[in-house]
Scaffold this motif. Structure first.
Motif, PDB file in Angstrom:
ATOM      1  N   TYR A 149       0.829  -1.200   0.000  1.00 20.97           N
ATOM      2  CA  TYR A 149       0.000   0.000   0.000  1.00 20.97           C
ATOM      3  C   TYR A 149       0.872   1.262   0.000  1.00 20.97           C
ATOM      4  CZ  TYR A 149      -3.463   3.428   1.567  1.00 20.97           C
ATOM      5  OH  TYR A 149      -4.268   4.526   1.678  1.00 20.97           O
ATOM      6  N   PHE A 150       1.905   1.253   0.849  1.00 19.14           N
ATOM      7  CA  PHE A 150       2.787   2.411   0.953  1.00 19.14           C
ATOM      8  C   PHE A 150       3.616   2.594  -0.305  1.00 19.14           C
ATOM      9  CE2 PHE A 150       6.639   4.627   2.377  1.00 19.14           C
ATOM     10  CZ  PHE A 150       6.072   5.700   3.056  1.00 19.14           C
ATOM     11  N   ARG A 151       3.948   1.501  -0.987  1.00 21.58           N
ATOM     12  CA  ARG A 151       4.828   1.575  -2.161  1.00 21.58           C
ATOM     13  C   ARG A 151       4.074   1.855  -3.465  1.00 21.58           C
ATOM     14  NH1 ARG A 151      10.541   1.474  -1.243  1.00 21.58           N
ATOM     15  NH2 ARG A 151      10.450   1.468   1.017  1.00 21.58           N
ATOM     16  N   THR A 152       2.783   1.638  -3.494  1.00 19.83           N
ATOM     17  CA  THR A 152       2.035   1.807  -4.739  1.00 19.83           C
ATOM     18  C   THR A 152       0.922   2.851  -4.620  1.00 19.83           C
ATOM     19  OG1 THR A 152       0.629  -0.079  -4.138  1.00 19.83           O
ATOM     20  CG2 THR A 152       2.539  -0.528  -5.537  1.00 19.83           C
ATOM     21  N   VAL A 153      -0.011   2.606  -3.712  1.00 21.98           N
ATOM     22  CA  VAL A 153      -1.190   3.478  -3.620  1.00 21.98           C
ATOM     23  C   VAL A 153      -0.809   4.897  -3.229  1.00 21.98           C
ATOM     24  CG1 VAL A 153      -3.398   3.851  -2.448  1.00 21.98           C
ATOM     25  CG2 VAL A 153      -2.679   1.528  -3.073  1.00 21.98           C
ATOM     26  N   PHE A 171       5.929  11.479  -8.300  1.00 22.31           N
ATOM     27  CA  PHE A 171       6.378  11.042  -6.980  1.00 22.31           C
ATOM     28  C   PHE A 171       6.818   9.579  -7.003  1.00 22.31           C
ATOM     29  CE2 PHE A 171       3.499  14.563  -6.212  1.00 22.31           C
ATOM     30  CZ  PHE A 171       4.231  15.337  -5.324  1.00 22.31           C
ATOM     31  N   LEU A 172       7.915   9.331  -6.298  1.00 25.75           N
ATOM     32  CA  LEU A 172       8.402   7.975  -6.068  1.00 25.75           C
ATOM     33  C   LEU A 172       7.946   7.497  -4.689  1.00 25.75           C
ATOM     34  CD1 LEU A 172      12.061   8.362  -7.396  1.00 25.75           C
ATOM     35  CD2 LEU A 172      10.283   6.938  -8.425  1.00 25.75           C
ATOM     36  N   PRO A 173       7.979   6.185  -4.427  1.00 23.93           N
ATOM     37  CA  PRO A 173       7.647   5.710  -3.080  1.00 23.93           C
ATOM     38  C   PRO A 173       8.499   6.360  -1.997  1.00 23.93           C
ATOM     39  CG  PRO A 173       7.690   3.882  -4.611  1.00 23.93           C
ATOM     40  CD  PRO A 173       8.176   5.073  -5.369  1.00 23.93           C
ATOM     41  N   CYS A 174       9.783   6.589  -2.289  1.00 26.68           N
ATOM     42  CA  CYS A 174      10.681   7.292  -1.370  1.00 26.68           C
ATOM     43  C   CYS A 174      11.339   8.443  -2.132  1.00 26.68           C
ATOM     44  CB  CYS A 174      11.764   6.356  -0.826  1.00 26.68           C
ATOM     45  SG  CYS A 174      11.143   5.045   0.231  1.00 26.68           S
ATOM     46  N   PRO A 175      11.192   9.683  -1.680  1.00 29.56           N
ATOM     47  CA  PRO A 175      11.860  10.808  -2.347  1.00 29.56           C
ATOM     48  C   PRO A 175      13.358  10.563  -2.452  1.00 29.56           C
ATOM     49  CG  PRO A 175      10.309  11.593  -0.704  1.00 29.56           C
ATOM     50  CD  PRO A 175      10.404  10.111  -0.514  1.00 29.56           C
ATOM     51  N   SER A 176      13.924  10.830  -3.634  1.00 34.65           N
ATOM     52  CA  SER A 176      15.328  10.497  -3.876  1.00 34.65           C
ATOM     53  C   SER A 176      15.998  11.589  -4.687  1.00 34.65           C
ATOM     54  CB  SER A 176      15.441   9.152  -4.619  1.00 34.65           C
ATOM     55  OG  SER A 176      14.765   8.122  -3.934  1.00 34.65           O
ATOM     56  N   TYR A 177      17.323  11.665  -4.512  1.00 39.93           N
ATOM     57  CA  TYR A 177      18.140  12.599  -5.300  1.00 39.93           C
ATOM     58  C   TYR A 177      19.184  11.791  -6.044  1.00 39.93           C
ATOM     59  CZ  TYR A 177      21.492  16.236  -6.486  1.00 39.93           C
ATOM     60  OH  TYR A 177      22.354  17.063  -7.171  1.00 39.93           O
ATOM     61  N   GLN A 196      12.532   0.694  -6.345  1.00 36.62           N
ATOM     62  CA  GLN A 196      12.112   1.001  -4.981  1.00 36.62           C
ATOM     63  C   GLN A 196      11.004   0.057  -4.516  1.00 36.62           C
ATOM     64  OE1 GLN A 196      11.270   5.104  -4.189  1.00 36.62           O
ATOM     65  NE2 GLN A 196      13.337   5.785  -4.666  1.00 36.62           N
ATOM     66  N   PHE A 197      10.151  -0.365  -5.436  1.00 36.12           N
ATOM     67  CA  PHE A 197       9.135  -1.352  -5.094  1.00 36.12           C
ATOM     68  C   PHE A 197       9.794  -2.664  -4.678  1.00 36.12           C
ATOM     69  CE2 PHE A 197       6.385  -4.902  -6.224  1.00 36.12           C
ATOM     70  CZ  PHE A 197       5.209  -4.572  -5.577  1.00 36.12           C
ATOM     71  N   MET A 303      -2.015   9.521   6.074  1.00 36.34           N
ATOM     72  CA  MET A 303      -2.224   9.180   7.472  1.00 36.34           C
ATOM     73  C   MET A 303      -2.576   7.700   7.620  1.00 36.34           C
ATOM     74  SD  MET A 303      -5.009  10.676  10.185  1.00 36.34           S
ATOM     75  CE  MET A 303      -6.317   9.739   9.382  1.00 36.34           C
ATOM     76  N   PHE A 304      -3.423   7.195   6.731  1.00 35.56           N
ATOM     77  CA  PHE A 304      -3.802   5.782   6.791  1.00 35.56           C
ATOM     78  C   PHE A 304      -2.599   4.887   6.517  1.00 35.56           C
ATOM     79  CE2 PHE A 304      -5.466   1.898   4.781  1.00 35.56           C
ATOM     80  CZ  PHE A 304      -6.264   1.441   5.825  1.00 35.56           C
ATOM     81  N   SER A 305      -1.745   5.281   5.572  1.00 36.46           N
ATOM     82  CA  SER A 305      -0.562   4.469   5.263  1.00 36.46           C
ATOM     83  C   SER A 305       0.376   4.403   6.457  1.00 36.46           C
ATOM     84  CB  SER A 305       0.163   5.043   4.048  1.00 36.46           C
ATOM     85  OG  SER A 305       0.718   6.317   4.334  1.00 36.46           O
ATOM     86  N   TYR A 306       0.600   5.536   7.119  1.00 32.32           N
ATOM     87  CA  TYR A 306       1.460   5.534   8.302  1.00 32.32           C
ATOM     88  C   TYR A 306       0.835   4.723   9.428  1.00 32.32           C
ATOM     89  CZ  TYR A 306       4.403   9.174   6.251  1.00 32.32           C
ATOM     90  OH  TYR A 306       5.261   9.876   5.451  1.00 32.32           O
ATOM     91  N   LEU A 307      -0.486   4.782   9.541  1.00 36.32           N
ATOM     92  CA  LEU A 307      -1.170   4.023  10.584  1.00 36.32           C
ATOM     93  C   LEU A 307      -1.023   2.521  10.357  1.00 36.32           C
ATOM     94  CD1 LEU A 307      -2.994   4.132  13.083  1.00 36.32           C
ATOM     95  CD2 LEU A 307      -4.968   4.150  11.546  1.00 36.32           C
TER      96      LEU A 307
END
Length: 399
Positions: A149-153, A171-177, A196-197, A303-307
């Motif tokens: 869920y966190f990596r796709t949705v 946007f990527l799942p994790c912001p990157s440089y 990243q997935f 918020m739901f993803s972090y929860l």
């Protein structure tokens, strides 16, 4: 002891899911025969690929936090992701370097399935193996559901945005440089999204593998303690005096082997359990802060993803504490059993032989996280209180 005719099916039942998770990471040791050169090469390649995928996420995210992102609030959110990836690398390294210990533990489990005390002992071992499988499935359900869920949705739901320079940002799942290329241009964006997935999948599999091995070994130890209590009771209730010496020797041998196995499990899991409990405590604290900030921003999806992530990581800590509590309870039952034996039924020489058994049984069977603290339900409560304390401290600092 008698040979278990169904030991192959029993071993498959108890280890099947563990084997699947560990083989994905290249850390499942061969316990039946020596590994072929092809199998060793496959494992090495899998390990290198896993490290590569983890590095492809960790390094660009750290660079983004240091070079690009200037907002303290956003940096704090990204720190939890960096910590989780760093923790995954450390846990994976621990698994890689303890493969020989894991192999010894698995060989002992295999031998116990091949030679069980009786049919009742086999049922006890199957029951505990069933509990270990359920814990593994629950851990997998929480980790993969929250992770996917966190990596796709979450990143895809953000869509696209335009920055101050009129540049479209995806946007990527994790912001990157990325230093050497632009991660927003196709196909670089799609490739990095996929990498990243896969990196997230590797991280969640590492957690599942560790929990599965801990559950397998701890529940197997619980079964061995139950069998030992049964052997001790059978020894006391033996009507034929000529069989006492044989039963006593078998009980002492079984007890000694069980204690040696417990020490081996402790050495195998002490570092990974310490990393899991202490690292996840800090991550739970940071995720709690992320949930509160997203609540203030009214960002329901984030918020739901972090929860969900908070729930899954908290459940992983609970699994370690739960299996430690189960093992401790069985150790206390053994101690109570030997201390309330009807020793007066035995001849004097045989009764005196129980002294060493009683002394050994009174040694606590408690799993420790890095030899610092016991894994128990009380420890889980302390972890929750510690996480809440640090959460309040972070909120005060951020204000």
């Amino acid at each position: 002891m008698y040979a278990n005719k169904h030991y192959e099916n029993d071993i498959k039942y108890s280890m099947q899911l563990n084997r699947f998770a560990c083989r994905l990471l290249g850390i499942w040791p061969s316990i039946e025969t020596e590994s072929s050169n092809f199998e060793n090469l496959r494992r090495i390649l899998l390990i290198l690929v896993c490290y590569f995928l983890l590095a492809c996420e960790l390094i660009p995210t750290i660079l983004y936090v240091i070079i690009v992102e200037k907002r303290t609030r956003v940096k704090l959110k990204l720190i939890s992701s960096v910590m989780f990836t760093t923790l995954a690398v450390l846990k994976y390294s621990s698994l890689v370097f303890t493969q020989s210990k894991v192999r010894n533990c698995l060989m002992r489990v295999r031998d116990d399935w091949q030679n069980v005390a009786n049919a009742k002992a086999r049922e006890s071992m199957i029951d505990r193996a069933r509990t270990a499988r359920r814990l593994l499935l629950l851990c997998s359900l929480f980790m993969y559901t929250s992770g996917l869920y966190f990596r796709t949705v979450v990143p895809l739901s953000k869509g696209k945005s335009v920055n101050n320079r009129n540049i479209t940002i995806r946007f990527l799942p994790c912001p990157s440089y990325f230093i050497f290329f632009d991660g927003q241009i196709s196909p670089a964006y799609e490739i990095m999204f996929f990498i990243q997935f896969l990196s997230g999948f590797i991280k969640y599999t590492i957690t599942v593998a560790i929990c599965s091995l801990a559950a397998l070994f701890a529940m197997h130890l619980c079964a061995q303690l139950e069998i030992l209590m049964s052997l001790i009771n059978d020894f006391i209730n033996e009507p034929e005096e000529k069989n006492l010496a044989k039963r006593l020797a078998a009980t002492v041998k079984y007890h000694t082997e069980m204690r040696n196995f417990f020490q081996l499990v402790q050495k195998t899991l002490e570092h990974t359990s310490l990393l899991e409990v202490m690292g996840c405590t800090m991550i739970v604290c940071l995720l709690g802060h992320d949930i509160l900030t997203e609540w203030e921003d009214q960002n329901v999806i984030a918020m739901f993803s972090y929860l969900v992530l908070l729930t899954s990581i908290g459940f992983n800590i609970f699994i370690f504490c739960f299996i430690g509590e189960q093992l401790s309870e069985e150790g206390e039952k053994l101690s109570l059993t030997v201390c309330t034996l009807a020793w007066y039924r035995l001849p004097n020489a045989k009764a005196r032989a129980l002294i060493l058994i009683i002394a050994m049984s009174n040694i606590p069977t408690k799993l420790k996280a890095g030899k610092f603290f016991d894994l128990s339900i009380k420890t889980f409560g302390d972890v929750v209180k510690t996480a809440v304390t640090y959460l309040n401290l972070i909120r005060k600092v951020m204000e």
